[in-house]
Design an enzyme around this catalytic site. Sequence first.
Site, PDB file in Angstrom:
ATOM      1  N   CYS A  70      -5.065   6.116  -3.763  1.00  0.00           N
ATOM      2  CA  CYS A  70      -4.360   4.904  -3.674  1.00  0.00           C
ATOM      3  C   CYS A  70      -3.021   4.978  -4.367  1.00  0.00           C
ATOM      4  O   CYS A  70      -2.940   5.662  -5.332  1.00  0.00           O
ATOM      5  CB  CYS A  70      -5.345   3.760  -4.425  1.00  0.00           C
ATOM      6  SG  CYS A  70      -3.986   2.191  -4.557  1.00  0.00           S
ATOM      7  N   CYS A 115       0.718  -0.959   0.194  1.00  0.00           N
ATOM      8  CA  CYS A 115      -0.064   0.010  -0.101  1.00  0.00           C
ATOM      9  C   CYS A 115       0.679   1.247  -0.030  1.00  0.00           C
ATOM     10  O   CYS A 115       1.683   1.550   0.905  1.00  0.00           O
ATOM     11  CB  CYS A 115      -0.807   0.043   1.309  1.00  0.00           C
ATOM     12  SG  CYS A 115      -2.035   1.546   1.212  1.00  0.00           S
TER      13      CYS A 115
END
Length: 293
Positions: A231, A88
């Site tokens: 993101c 991530c």
Amino acid sequence: MGIDLNFTKGQGTGNDFVLFADPEGQVELTPAQIRAVCDRRFGVGGDGIIRAVKSRNLDAGAAALAEDDAAEWFMDYWNADGTPSEMCGNGIRVYARFLIDNGLVALADGDTLAIGTRGGVRDVQRNLTGFQVDLGRWKLEGGEPLVRAKNLQVARPGLGINVGNPHAVVALADDDELDSADLTFIPQLDPEPDDGINVEFVVPHDPLVVDGVGRIRMRVHERGSGETLSCGTGAAAAALATRHWAGAGAPNQWRVEVPGGVLGVRMFPTEDGEHVSLSGPADLVFDGVLGVA
């Protein structure tokens, strides 16, 4: 048996996480407990959970230490639905901030912090915007799966990009199309990937390049979390895909606008191939204690 979870809420351009320190690897939340903590009405709320654990105390950390023995800490990241994820990009910057602010590591200007992830070891440094992470070598997965999203009238081809986790990037015609897409519904791909995929919808600015920097807008549906305000790996994938479509002469530095803010993406050569880096803010919002059944 229930536990009292001492946690910190953190966010990077609106991508938010629940973080907790468990250096010895003694607290393993179940998928149901992760879903409960990440629930925005009945829990703390977040796009995912990050456990700060020493690499030596986690099976997945053995590969990280074998890759780089400096990767003392492992980012044990779980999506809001209780499924694990390889990496991530926003989360690892927030994780670095968490480790530093809690005195678990020291990171001087110019130093590099190696962090283990399921997608491999990633190097993090401080920069003017917050933190920069080298996402490593990226891969063009190719293929053009057809992507359907609610309120988009026509299915569009997606470009497969892997930056430690899988993405399908879809180019849209204009801002109106981007704004109209309803990403509360999971985009449908044909063929459908076996393990799910992150899907980015992208619109270039006009002009695309200003002062040598490419500029795009992006929205994303993250597997396991739904639509998020940002993101990090998706921003990198979107910039890489846009550079690919733009062809020769396209820049290696990009400004990616997401609903939660702005991220920087840069492509650069290394001995083992081209890497891509991500930079942006990382903030810790509040601390608390939550009873988890």
